[in-house]
Design a protein around this motif. Structure first.
Motif, mmCIF file in Angstrom:
data_model
loop_
_atom_site.group_PDB
_atom_site.id
_atom_site.type_symbol
_atom_site.label_atom_id
_atom_site.label_comp_id
_atom_site.label_asym_id
_atom_site.label_seq_id
_atom_site.Cartn_x
_atom_site.Cartn_y
_atom_site.Cartn_z
ATOM 1 N N HIS A 1 0.839 -1.212 0.000
ATOM 2 C CA HIS A 1 0.000 0.000 0.000
ATOM 3 C C HIS A 1 0.869 1.255 0.000
ATOM 4 C CE1 HIS A 1 -4.168 -1.586 1.361
ATOM 5 N NE2 HIS A 1 -3.536 -2.493 0.639
ATOM 6 N N ILE A 2 1.942 1.231 0.791
ATOM 7 C CA ILE A 2 2.843 2.390 0.841
ATOM 8 C C ILE A 2 3.504 2.596 -0.521
ATOM 9 C CG2 ILE A 2 5.037 3.226 1.776
ATOM 10 C CD1 ILE A 2 4.229 2.219 4.448
ATOM 11 N N LEU A 3 3.960 1.499 -1.128
ATOM 12 C CA LEU A 3 4.616 1.616 -2.430
ATOM 13 C C LEU A 3 3.649 2.147 -3.490
ATOM 14 C CD1 LEU A 3 6.767 -1.642 -2.518
ATOM 15 C CD2 LEU A 3 7.555 0.704 -2.180
ATOM 16 N N GLU A 4 2.409 1.681 -3.452
ATOM 17 C CA GLU A 4 1.418 2.138 -4.420
ATOM 18 C C GLU A 4 1.074 3.615 -4.215
ATOM 19 O OE1 GLU A 4 -1.781 -0.585 -3.783
ATOM 20 O OE2 GLU A 4 -0.944 -2.099 -5.140
ATOM 21 N N ARG A 5 0.999 3.996 -2.969
ATOM 22 C CA ARG A 5 0.604 5.366 -2.638
ATOM 23 C C ARG A 5 1.788 6.319 -2.708
ATOM 24 N NH1 ARG A 5 -2.265 7.470 2.899
ATOM 25 N NH2 ARG A 5 -2.538 9.590 2.183
ATOM 26 N N GLY A 6 2.956 5.809 -2.449
ATOM 27 C CA GLY A 6 4.140 6.650 -2.352
ATOM 28 C C GLY A 6 4.239 7.176 -0.938
ATOM 29 N N GLN A 7 5.425 7.486 -0.519
ATOM 30 C CA GLN A 7 5.608 7.919 0.857
ATOM 31 C C GLN A 7 5.234 9.379 1.062
ATOM 32 O OE1 GLN A 7 9.594 6.791 1.968
ATOM 33 N NE2 GLN A 7 8.817 4.890 2.859
ATOM 34 N N ALA A 8 4.903 10.058 -0.005
ATOM 35 C CA ALA A 8 4.505 11.465 0.136
ATOM 36 C C ALA A 8 3.214 11.541 0.933
ATOM 37 C CB ALA A 8 4.316 12.090 -1.238
ATOM 38 N N GLY A 9 3.177 12.378 1.912
ATOM 39 C CA GLY A 9 1.976 12.567 2.715
ATOM 40 C C GLY A 9 1.896 11.640 3.916
ATOM 41 N N ILE A 10 2.830 10.720 4.075
ATOM 42 C CA ILE A 10 2.840 9.820 5.234
ATOM 43 C C ILE A 10 3.915 10.315 6.180
ATOM 44 C CG2 ILE A 10 3.158 7.468 6.045
ATOM 45 C CD1 ILE A 10 2.315 6.507 3.270
ATOM 46 N N ALA A 11 3.483 10.889 7.287
ATOM 47 C CA ALA A 11 4.435 11.473 8.242
ATOM 48 C C ALA A 11 5.149 10.394 9.040
ATOM 49 C CB ALA A 11 3.706 12.436 9.174
ATOM 50 N N HIS A 12 4.431 9.376 9.487
ATOM 51 C CA HIS A 12 4.999 8.308 10.310
ATOM 52 C C HIS A 12 4.766 6.981 9.589
ATOM 53 C CE1 HIS A 12 5.544 11.150 13.559
ATOM 54 N NE2 HIS A 12 4.292 11.536 13.383
ATOM 55 N N THR A 13 5.754 6.556 8.858
ATOM 56 C CA THR A 13 5.642 5.364 8.016
ATOM 57 C C THR A 13 5.353 4.110 8.841
ATOM 58 O OG1 THR A 13 7.227 6.363 6.501
ATOM 59 C CG2 THR A 13 6.779 4.038 6.210
ATOM 60 N N GLU A 14 6.066 3.954 9.939
ATOM 61 C CA GLU A 14 5.865 2.759 10.764
ATOM 62 C C GLU A 14 4.448 2.709 11.331
ATOM 63 O OE1 GLU A 14 7.761 0.500 14.629
ATOM 64 O OE2 GLU A 14 8.950 2.020 13.599
ATOM 65 N N ALA A 15 3.946 3.814 11.807
ATOM 66 C CA ALA A 15 2.579 3.866 12.332
ATOM 67 C C ALA A 15 1.569 3.579 11.225
ATOM 68 C CB ALA A 15 2.307 5.228 12.953
ATOM 69 N N TYR A 16 1.844 4.088 10.035
ATOM 70 C CA TYR A 16 0.953 3.837 8.897
ATOM 71 C C TYR A 16 0.915 2.347 8.569
ATOM 72 C CZ TYR A 16 -0.975 3.974 4.178
ATOM 73 O OH TYR A 16 -1.741 3.755 3.059
ATOM 74 N N VAL A 17 2.076 1.718 8.548
ATOM 75 C CA VAL A 17 2.144 0.278 8.246
ATOM 76 C C VAL A 17 1.385 -0.522 9.304
ATOM 77 C CG1 VAL A 17 3.709 -1.701 8.088
ATOM 78 C CG2 VAL A 17 4.280 0.426 6.934
ATOM 79 N N LEU A 18 1.601 -0.195 10.569
ATOM 80 C CA LEU A 18 0.913 -0.914 11.642
ATOM 81 C C LEU A 18 -0.592 -0.726 11.565
ATOM 82 C CD1 LEU A 18 3.337 -0.276 14.644
ATOM 83 C CD2 LEU A 18 2.995 -2.409 13.377
ATOM 84 N N ARG A 19 -1.031 0.490 11.313
ATOM 85 C CA ARG A 19 -2.469 0.767 11.217
ATOM 86 C C ARG A 19 -3.079 0.043 10.006
ATOM 87 N NH1 ARG A 19 -6.481 2.037 14.424
ATOM 88 N NH2 ARG A 19 -7.272 4.084 14.054
ATOM 89 N N THR A 20 -2.363 0.041 8.890
ATOM 90 C CA THR A 20 -2.846 -0.645 7.682
ATOM 91 C C THR A 20 -2.927 -2.148 7.930
ATOM 92 O OG1 THR A 20 -1.859 1.078 6.301
ATOM 93 C CG2 THR A 20 -2.426 -0.990 5.223
ATOM 94 N N ALA A 21 -1.904 -2.719 8.565
ATOM 95 C CA ALA A 21 -1.909 -4.158 8.869
ATOM 96 C C ALA A 21 -3.065 -4.505 9.797
ATOM 97 C CB ALA A 21 -0.578 -4.569 9.489
ATOM 98 N N ARG A 22 -3.313 -3.659 10.767
ATOM 99 C CA ARG A 22 -4.434 -3.887 11.696
ATOM 100 C C ARG A 22 -5.764 -3.861 10.948
ATOM 101 N NH1 ARG A 22 -7.884 -0.652 14.666
ATOM 102 N NH2 ARG A 22 -8.654 -1.621 16.572
ATOM 103 N N ASN A 23 -5.935 -2.884 10.072
ATOM 104 C CA ASN A 23 -7.177 -2.792 9.284
ATOM 105 C C ASN A 23 -7.335 -3.991 8.355
ATOM 106 O OD1 ASN A 23 -7.841 -0.379 10.510
ATOM 107 N ND2 ASN A 23 -7.035 0.888 8.862
#
Length: 151
Positions: free
Chosen positions: A24-46
């Motif tokens: 998801h991060i690769l598709e979206r690009g890291q632009a606009g994601i302030a905390h990559t690790e938190a984003y990954v954890l939240r996405t995995a949880r969802n």
């Protein structure tokens, strides 16, 4: 990261969830994601929540890979069904060839679970006669089964 995803989701497929979250991060690009690790954890949880809901809706159960082989279909394999039918046909043919009195004695003992003495009293014969007739029936039926296996 893997251990955190596994702890967070409590699922055995944490690897898949983590990989999908990173995708998801690769598709979206890291632009606009302030905390990559938190984003990954939240996405995995969802993703874990979505998978759980899908499994409940579809009646599926997700098993760990090491347990996937332990589930077996309770139905017999087709070759076992064919073999069973052949054996039954041989037994039926052999049973049909028994003398009526022998067949009756055998059924009284095996199906009605009557003891030899009771059968002997009902048919007004000796217990020895009952023993011989049951032995004869077993011999004929066993021979029919064994001849089929040898063929």
């Amino acid at each position: 990261m893997h251990a955190r995803v596994r702890r967070l989701t409590g699922r055995h497929d944490a690897d898949d969830l983590l990989q999908t979250a990173l995708l998801h991060i690769l598709e979206r690009g890291q632009a606009g994601i302030a905390h990559t690790e938190a984003y990954v954890l939240r996405t995995a949880r969802n993703l874990a929540i979505d998978a759980y809901r899908r499994e409940r809706r579809d009646g599926l159960v997700s098993l760990p890979p090491d347990q996937a082989d332990t589930i077996a279909c309770p139905m017999p394999l087709p070759d076992a069904v064919v073999l069973g039918r052949q054996q039954l046909a041989r037994i039926e043919a052999a049973f049909a060839g028994l003398a009526p009195r022998t067949a009756r004695i055998f059924l009284m003992h095996r199906l009605e679970h009557l003891p030899y003495r009771t059968i002997a009293a009902r048919l007004d014969v000796s217990v020895s006669t009952i023993e011989k007739q049951i032995s004869k029936a077993l011999c004929v039926l066993t021979t029919a089964l064994l001849e089929g296996e040898a063929a």
